[in-house]
Design a protein around this motif. Structure first.
Motif, PDB file in Angstrom:
ATOM      1  N   UNK A 159       0.833  -1.207   0.000  1.00 39.86           N
ATOM      2  CA  UNK A 159       0.000   0.000   0.000  1.00 39.86           C
ATOM      3  C   UNK A 159       0.867   1.258   0.000  1.00 39.86           C
ATOM      4  N   UNK A 160       1.944   1.224   0.771  1.00 46.59           N
ATOM      5  CA  UNK A 160       2.813   2.397   0.863  1.00 46.59           C
ATOM      6  C   UNK A 160       3.514   2.681  -0.460  1.00 46.59           C
ATOM      7  N   UNK A 161       3.829   1.635  -1.224  1.00 45.55           N
ATOM      8  CA  UNK A 161       4.438   1.846  -2.544  1.00 45.55           C
ATOM      9  C   UNK A 161       3.476   2.551  -3.494  1.00 45.55           C
ATOM     10  N   UNK A 162       2.194   2.460  -3.188  1.00 41.90           N
ATOM     11  CA  UNK A 162       1.180   3.163  -3.977  1.00 41.90           C
ATOM     12  C   UNK A 162       0.980   4.597  -3.482  1.00 41.90           C
ATOM     13  N   UNK A 163       1.804   4.992  -2.512  1.00 42.88           N
ATOM     14  CA  UNK A 163       1.716   6.347  -1.993  1.00 42.88           C
ATOM     15  C   UNK A 163       0.671   6.532  -0.915  1.00 42.88           C
ATOM     16  N   UNK A 164       0.191   5.434  -0.339  1.00 38.40           N
ATOM     17  CA  UNK A 164      -0.862   5.518   0.664  1.00 38.40           C
ATOM     18  C   UNK A 164      -0.266   5.631   2.063  1.00 38.40           C
ATOM     19  N   UNK A 165      -0.894   6.444   2.892  1.00 37.54           N
ATOM     20  CA  UNK A 165      -0.487   6.581   4.282  1.00 37.54           C
ATOM     21  C   UNK A 165      -1.197   5.494   5.088  1.00 37.54           C
ATOM     22  N   UNK A 166      -0.416   4.635   5.742  1.00 39.07           N
ATOM     23  CA  UNK A 166      -0.982   3.452   6.389  1.00 39.07           C
ATOM     24  C   UNK A 166      -0.803   3.480   7.902  1.00 39.07           C
TER      25      UNK A 166
END
Length: 235
Positions: free
Chosen positions: A38-45
């Motif tokens: 998810x983080x590689x997609x630029x999402x804040x997790x």
């Protein structure tokens, strides 16, 4: 204001821990792979337990249920949490799909649309039924007894005409609290294992073969079972 794009949901035992055994190592690895993707997609997790009393679920756009392996031990509480969260955020897997899949009554739905399942008898909570009656009615030589909502081999018993009497008491106690299922024992689980096919977004991705430890019938790694990749045929 929403602080996170997505929350990866675990349970209390696996929240903010350092792995001390193989099971915990696998749990943390699985969640780490998902979180980094998810983080590689630029999402804040963020990752937390579903029963974290301090977390505001409306602070995240999305909720991904991952390693909540106590849901069957805390089912009433988990059900209330699901009901609440669906109104505060967006569940990656829809609420109706989650609640349908949690309860193994879904096997009846699969059977109704032509998908072969093991011969199964559901016994509903509070129903007056004995194992002796179930063996008489089914005519099966061997059977597996387990709750309709369960996992990790919880209260899963292999029964036959010689030993079912040993389980009448626990069956009665469980049936007073929850629905149960009585299935004809599938002997090929012992010789061939259990195959699981994975579909994501409606697309087939891969299959695995789960094999029970010698002398056991339960394929879960909790009981010494192993998992390996399986090359499934198109038929």
């Amino acid at each position: 204001m929403q602080k996170f794009d997505i929350v990866i949901v675990t349970e209390d035992r696996y929240d903010n821990i350092i792995a001390s055994d193989e099971n915990e190592t696998n749990i943390l690895l699985e969640d780490s792979i998902i979180q980094k993707a998810f983080e590689r997609k630029g999402m804040k997790t963020f990752r937390t337990s579903w029963s974290n009393p301090e977390f505001d679920w409306s602070s995240s756009k999305l909720v991904f249920i991952s390693t909540t392996w106590d849901y069957f031990d805390r089912f009433p509480e988990f059900s209330r949490w699901l009901e609440s969260v669906k109104n505060q955020s967006v569940l990656i897997n829809p609420y109706d799909t989650l609640t349908w899949n949690i309860d193994k009554h879904y096997l009846s739905d699969l059977n109704d649309v032509g998908i072969n399942i093991p011969k199964t008898i559901f016994i509903e909570k509070g129903e007056h039924k004995t194992l002796s009656q179930l063996f008489d009615e089914s005519g099966w030589e061997e059977a597996v007894l387990k709750p309709a909502v369960s996992g990790a081999g919880r209260h899963t018993y292999r029964l036959n005409s010689n030993n079912f009497g040993d389980y009448e008491k626990v069956f009665g106690e469980l049936l007073a609290e929850e629905s149960m299922m009585f299935q004809e024992f599938q002997k090929n689980v012992l010789t061939k294992g259990e195959v699981a096919h994975m579909f994501m977004g409606g697309e087939y991705t891969h299959s695995i073969l789960k094999i029970a430890k010698k002398g056991d019938f339960r394929v879960q790694d909790d009981f010494g079972g192993t998992v390996e990749f399986y090359n499934a045929s198109k038929t």
